[in-house]
Design an enzyme around this catalytic site. Structure first.
Site, PDB file in Angstrom:
ATOM      1  N   HIS B   7       0.451  -1.209  -0.078  1.00 60.55           N
ATOM      2  CA  HIS B   7      -0.231   0.014   0.315  1.00 60.55           C
ATOM      3  C   HIS B   7       0.903   1.214   0.298  1.00 60.55           C
ATOM      4  CE1 HIS B   7       0.673  -0.596   4.544  1.00 60.55           C
ATOM      5  NE2 HIS B   7       0.527  -0.034   4.614  1.00 60.55           N
ATOM      6  N   HIS B  79       4.300   7.746   3.454  1.00 64.37           N
ATOM      7  CA  HIS B  79       5.145   5.882   3.021  1.00 64.37           C
ATOM      8  C   HIS B  79       4.540   5.633   1.913  1.00 64.37           C
ATOM      9  CE1 HIS B  79       2.361   3.792   6.470  1.00 64.37           C
ATOM     10  NE2 HIS B  79       2.842   2.863   5.725  1.00 64.37           N
ATOM     11  N   GLU B 130       8.064   0.912   4.984  1.00 65.68           N
ATOM     12  CA  GLU B 130       7.877   0.059   6.059  1.00 65.68           C
ATOM     13  C   GLU B 130       7.833  -1.297   5.075  1.00 65.68           C
ATOM     14  OE1 GLU B 130       3.121  -0.308   6.517  1.00 65.68           O
ATOM     15  OE2 GLU B 130       3.401  -1.152   8.202  1.00 65.68           O
TER      16      GLU B 130
END
Lengths: 134, 134
Positions: B7, B79, B130
């Protein structure tokens, strides 16, 4: 209207160093750099299984990412590009809903030789959105 | 090492308004909001054919996105989350190559109930990365 995420673009001050970080450190496949003087950038693509990351370095005077890098000296995520089937229909629908299209509102030929438009980040919570007809 | 883009996360000050922008204006499917008090955020997902956008609104005191929104009042791209097969192997390889893992370096259970780690944005040209084990 929104289709696939075509790419996420990251502006960087040093494309060779960024290429090394994505290739060597993060273990991703990165394409050879392409200079696109008509777009004011040099690009490489980080190729991932479902989409790609576009790393952008300014090229020449008046690069469209120069102001962004002046504010974000080490670089940062610059925009997200979504695919649409019909960019004129998408633009007209967006304008009807009050969204602002950057520039003169006419699609330009983007870095992938496809028609693109950018939407005003103030209408989308600080995110610069590119639409690309595929 | 890097797999799919799981994502792209966008921090927003008003999740209801952002949901309307992605759903009504941009014509994308958006999930119902989930409050994740243990992560200090309320999230919705914009579901696209190849990946998803995670819209994040601060929840409660000390939200991990509060400082970002203090600097970027209208919101912004926060992010990018990449999938990895083995988060411990990925972490050890990254540390060997000089990349810094945020926090104590141990994976935490993320918003999708999978182990996650964050990498220092200064090591990746201003991009907060991430990693999520899938």
């Amino acid at each position: 209207m929104l289709g696939r995420v075509n790419h996420v673009a990251i502006a960087v001050p040093d494309l060779a160093a960024a290429t090394a970080a994505y290739n060597t450190t993060l273990g991703a496949k990165v394409t050879a750099p392409q200079a696109l003087p008509e777009h004011g950038v040099t690009v490489v693509f980080v190729e991932l299984p479902n989409t790609k990351i576009e790393l952008l370095e300014p090229l020449g005077e008046g690069s469209p990412i120069a102001a962004f890098l002046a504010k974000n000296a080490s670089g940062g995520i610059h925009h997200i590009c979504y695919e649409v089937e019909d960019i004129i229909a998408a633009r007209d629908e967006l304008k009807k809903n009050g969204a602002r299209v950057l520039g003169d509102g006419e699609p330009k030929i983007g870095a992938h030789n496809k028609p693109v438009l950018f939407l005003h980040p103030k209408d989308f919570f600080g995110t610069l959105i590119e639409l690309e007809q595929v």
